[in-house]
Design an enzyme around this catalytic site. Structure first.
Site, PDB file in Angstrom:
ATOM      1  N   ILE A  19      28.627  44.799   9.242  1.00  0.00           N
ATOM      2  CA  ILE A  19      27.530  43.975   9.530  1.00  0.00           C
ATOM      3  C   ILE A  19      27.856  42.660   9.522  1.00  0.00           C
ATOM      4  O   ILE A  19      26.752  41.699   9.698  1.00  0.00           O
ATOM      5  CB  ILE A  19      26.607  44.199   8.109  1.00  0.00           C
ATOM      6  N   GLY A  20      28.954  42.139   9.479  1.00  0.00           N
ATOM      7  CA  GLY A  20      29.397  40.630   9.347  1.00  0.00           C
ATOM      8  C   GLY A  20      30.749  40.392   9.429  1.00  0.00           C
ATOM      9  O   GLY A  20      31.629  41.178   8.887  1.00  0.00           O
ATOM     10  N   TYR A  23      37.052  34.684   6.171  1.00  0.00           N
ATOM     11  CA  TYR A  23      37.577  35.554   4.709  1.00  0.00           C
ATOM     12  C   TYR A  23      37.840  36.848   5.152  1.00  0.00           C
ATOM     13  O   TYR A  23      38.372  37.394   4.290  1.00  0.00           O
ATOM     14  CB  TYR A  23      36.430  34.980   3.792  1.00  0.00           C
ATOM     15  N   GLY A  24      37.204  37.606   6.179  1.00  0.00           N
ATOM     16  CA  GLY A  24      37.325  39.035   6.354  1.00  0.00           C
ATOM     17  C   GLY A  24      36.040  39.473   7.022  1.00  0.00           C
ATOM     18  O   GLY A  24      35.246  38.899   7.752  1.00  0.00           O
ATOM     19  N   ASP A  25      35.850  40.809   6.802  1.00  0.00           N
ATOM     20  CA  ASP A  25      34.600  41.545   7.236  1.00  0.00           C
ATOM     21  C   ASP A  25      33.775  41.883   5.974  1.00  0.00           C
ATOM     22  O   ASP A  25      34.291  42.205   4.923  1.00  0.00           O
ATOM     23  CB  ASP A  25      34.943  42.688   8.145  1.00  0.00           C
ATOM     24  N   ASP A  51      27.426  26.429  -3.718  1.00  0.00           N
ATOM     25  CA  ASP A  51      27.462  26.621  -2.332  1.00  0.00           C
ATOM     26  C   ASP A  51      26.183  27.064  -1.607  1.00  0.00           C
ATOM     27  O   ASP A  51      25.851  28.131  -0.866  1.00  0.00           O
ATOM     28  CB  ASP A  51      28.631  27.771  -1.805  1.00  0.00           C
TER      29      ASP A  51
END
EC number: 2.7.11.1
Length: 873
Positions: free
Chosen positions: A22-23, A27-29, A136
């Site tokens: 989904i994204g 940083y990764g998936d 953040d």
């Protein structure tokens, strides 16, 4: 997950079934997953760990996270460490992030912003009461569930991990939401949870305006602006659109002094968030996402409509009649051989730079600095760029009222009018450096703006290496008269020695799938026809290699739009339209295509893989749909692959250069009354504005190039060439200096010469093309001569364009081309055909040539490329 484990070592797929991705990010998936035991949905972030990354501190964060349970905080389920991947399991929020949402819906309503702000503050109040900071807060980290609940994500364990991972690629993206005390932490001495409240105010503006303040500026410049003593907190741009309560809420959240900034508890009492606000506001927003009304929101300008005349989306190459004879030039094209194009020191070497600047060697020393925070990485970047010393000095910087929120200052007094300005000489140069000759053109009364980013320290000298060879033994040492060498050659050699045997085996031999290369011989390339009967009115051409398929594409900018041609499919040659707007200039940087496009001649940035995917989708649409009218109208922002670069309308000319001293790459555009300078930001994969200089452009603007000079952060912008006035000076460069904090006035008392081309071959070697002659000069405009290099090359025709080859210069004129040796001025190649009109379309990576019949100049054209060199692209 066993609660006794802080970081489980078992196989996460025994507990979770991955449903779909989904994204993704640096940083990764992120995957949507289902707990196989309970059926509960989860969001799992899978991070690939790199050698040297220490996550011992993460275990402490995980323990702390177990106690964080609040309605406005994404629940943490647990983490797995399996081989080289870290799996973080969190609560699944089906509505997506607010950033994803507003990319589809457009700006949120004021009540929707109020509801989201209230829920965000409630989550922060809980975190702060437990002694934690989020650090953040931004639209991308505020999520909605399917039921409209607001959840804060990416804090605690995720914040720590993201901060560690982000140092590889994306550390530079956060400063837009950063509080001033965080930006100036080294001088201010720390910060507390009140930095989260500043981010709430910035996020409110983001939701109202679709981006945070200063988002169009270079991130490091935005960060530097916030450290200035006269920095003013940003405000909502539209005073009338929003209520006084909203304006005041933003003002309170963006209180510059953290000691006076209200806490989350105090801000929750503000009338903006105490008004009646229900979850139905978020549900309405989600409904709008699922059923977007494209008539109310679109990402286009009314002054840039679709093309009035429908043009073909696909243009096939016409078949030549079997009995039709080849033209005289086409016969010669197959016989005349050319040496490879010269790779200039100032040419952005995209793929090499990507590995060198962000490769493993750099990561181990900088990006992978243990478990340091994101903030620490930004601090180190400031140190590296030489900003820290300037943070303590708030004086002497001019104002940038257009882009920043600094109070206006009185510009510094203008210096006396100099006759000419010296360029710092390389210590190895044997040239006389007493008289500098690169001249600053008259500028407007206002100083160059902005110059808030202080100059970087001069880079260290490269260690002595083998000089790069240019053609027949003419090395850059011989060409320059100094030991500079070719940065491209040095870097590629260094890169080659660092590759392990395994890595060398893994590197595919063919760089691209296209026309086959010839063996490594001295002169092994010739012009090959790639398209017959092209109806387009082409302005420019470049090329790109698809990183997935390795297919090589030609990309054309034409009156009818941007088109592409796959060189791996010449057996069924056809051009495909990528973008429907008029295009006059193109440049490829990595997988980003820059263009000057549209009715308003504005700079665009296109994502090339996305552009190709979208073109394929358009081909599948029913014929009845006018596909050429679709891109800007119906494509949601989230999926838009083409974006206008702000403040670049009416762009006349553009140029791109790489500073060989620093490795930084710049894009410069000539507007009607100003110059824009942008710098390539590798982590964000785009050019971002760093300077906007008011300057009355010469009319007509015959040439526009950047010249890199030693000890200057930014390149000079050359807008003309005049006759030299000093001793031994043959030309005088008329330049604008973006490094100056004030206006330089010099009177041009010598008329400009008819210059058709200026290019910087090496650090102190510039090729100037004048009428029928090419002169090779240094930065001071004096001829460069040696036993192995001619300082002047003469041709017997009016030169229209040139391409620098390794041993020669290839000059093009109306009915042909001629190559002359750098060494002897002798003719090396010549093709002439009075029955054809030739025009060079592009020479970046691939030399592309157009040919039309002389007796019918408006007829369809034939297209050729110089092909056959090994590793040519």
């Amino acid at each position: 997950m066993n609660p006794g484990f802080d970081l489980s070592r078992r196989n996460p797929q025994e507990d979770f079934e991955l449903i779909q991705r989904i994204g993704s990010g640096t940083y990764g998936d992120v995957y949507k997953a289902r707990n196989v035991n309970t059926g509960e949905l989860a969001a799992i972030k899978v991070i690939k760990l790199e050698p040297g990354e220490d996550f011992a501190v993460v275990q402490q964060e995980i323990i702390m996270m177990k106690d964080c349970k609040h309605a406005n905080i994404v629940a943490y389920f647990g983490s797995y460490l399996r081989r080289d991947k870290l799996w973080i399991c969190m609560e699944f929020c089906g509505g997506g992030s607010l950033q994803d949402i507003y990319h589809v819906t457009g700006p949120l309503s004021e009540l929707q912003i109020a509801y989201v702000s209230r829920e965000t503050l409630q989550g922060l109040y809980y975190l702060h009461s437990k002694g934690k900071m989020h650090r953040d807060i931004k639209g991308a980290n505020i999520l909605l569930t399917d039921n409209g609940h607001v959840k804060l994500a990416d804090f605690g364990v995720s914040a720590q991990i993201t901060a560690t991972i982000a140092k590889r690629k994306s550390f530079i993206g956060t400063p837009y939401w950063m509080a001033p005390e965080v930006a100036a932490v080294e001088r201010k001495g720390g910060y507390n949870q009140l930095c989260d409240l500043w981010a709430v105010g910035i996020t409110a503006i983001e939701l109202a305006e679709l981006q945070p303040p200063m988002f169009d500026l270079h991130p490091m410049r935005a960060l530097f602006l916030m450290t200035k003593s006269n920095f003013q907190p940003p405000k909502l741009k539209d005073k009338l659109k929003w209520s006084n309560s909203f304006h005041h809420f933003v003002k309170m959240a963006l209180t510059k002094n953290p000691k006076k900034r209200p806490t989350a508890e105090k801000l929750l009492q503000h009338p903006f968030v105490t008004q009646p606000l229900t979850r139905s506001l978020a549900i309405e927003l989600l409904d709008k996402v699922n059923n977007p009304d494209h008539s109310t929101y679109h990402d286009f300008d009314d002054d840039d409509p679709e093309p009035l005349v429908a043009v073909p989306h696909r243009i096939p190459s016409t078949s030549r009649n079997v009995r039709e004879e080849k033209t005289r030039s086409e016969i010669n094209f197959g016989q005349v051989k050319f040496d490879p194009p010269l790779r200039k020191e100032t040419e952005p070497h995209h793929e090499l730079d990507l590995q060198l600047e962000y490769g493993q060697g750099h990561q181990s020393n900088y990006f992978l600095g243990g478990n340091k925070s994101l903030l620490k990485s930004v601090e180190e970047e400031l140190h590296q760029r030489g900003h820290v010393a300037h943070l303590e000095d708030d004086e002497g910087d001019d104002d940038d009222s257009k882009h920043s929120t600094l109070k206006a200052k009185v510009p510094p007094p203008l210096p006396p009018k100099p006759k000419s300005i010296s360029i710092p000489q390389d210590t190895h140069s044997s040239e006389d450096s007493n008289q500098g000759t690169i001249k600053r053109c008259p500028s407007s009364g206002s100083p160059a703006k902005p110059s808030h980013v202080p100059p970087r320290p001069p880079p260290p000298r490269l260690p002595p290496q083998k000089p790069a060879v240019l053609g027949n033994g003419v090395s850059s040492f011989q060409l320059n008269g100094e030991r500079d060498g070719s940065v491209h050659q040095q870097q590629s050699e260094q890169r080659g020695t660092n590759l392990s045997r395994k890595e060398k085996k893994d590197v595919p031999k063919p760089i691209s799938n296209g026309l086959p290369p010839t063996p490594k011989v001295h002169m092994g390339a010739c012009f090959s026809k790639v398209f017959n009967g092209c109806p387009l009115k082409i302005h420019c051409a470049t090329s790109w290699i698809n990183p997935d398929t390795r297919d090589q594409y030609l990309i054309f900018g034409a009156e009818e739009g941007i088109y592409t041609l796959n060189l791996n499919e010449l057996h069924e040659t056809s051009m495909e339209q990528l973008f429907p707007r008029r295009c006059t200039w193109l440049y490829v940087m990595n997988n980003c295509l820059l263009s000057v496009s549209g009715k308003a001649s504005q700079l665009y940035s296109h994502n090339l893989p996305g552009l190709f995917d979208y073109a394929r989708q358009m081909q599948k649409l029913p014929v009845a749909i006018p596909a050429h009218k679709l891109p800007d109208r119906i494509l949601p922002r989230k999926f838009a692959v083409s974006a206008k670069i702000p403040e670049t309308k009416w762009c006349q000319k553009c140029c791109v250069v790489r500073n060989p001293y620093t490795g930084h790459k710049y894009l410069c555009g000539a507007l009607q009354t100003s110059i824009v300078l942008l710098e390539w930001v590798e982590p964000m994969q785009k050019f971002m504005l760093i300077k906007h200089i008011e300057f009355p452009m010469p009319c007509p603007l015959r040439m526009f190039e950047m010249l890199v000079v030693p000890e200057q952060e930014y390149p000079l912008v050359c807008v003309g060439v005049s006759r030299g006035r000093d001793f031994n000076q043959v030309v005088r460069f008329e330049t604008v200096n973006p490094n100056s904090t004030s206006s330089w006035f010099t009177e041009s008392d010598t008329p400009q010469t008819n210059v058709t081309h200026v290019t910087q071959l090496e650090r102190d070697t510039i090729l100037v093309c004048l009428d029928c002659c090419i002169k090779i000069v240094n930065l001071q405009g004096r001829l460069k001569s040696s036993r192995k290099l001619s300082s002047e090359l003469t041709f017997d025709f009016q030169i229209e364009s040139i391409v620098c080859l390794q041993d020669s210069v290839l000059a093009f004129w109306k009915h042909g081309m001629q190559g002359r040796s750098f060494r002897s001025n002798e003719v090396t190649q010549e093709i002439s055909d009075n029955t054809r009109i030739f025009r060079l379309l592009g020479s970046d990576r691939v030399v592309v040539l157009e040919s039309r019949p002389t007796d019918n100049p408006t007829a369809n054209s034939n297209l050729y490329i110089l092909a056959g060199h090994e590793n040519s692209y």
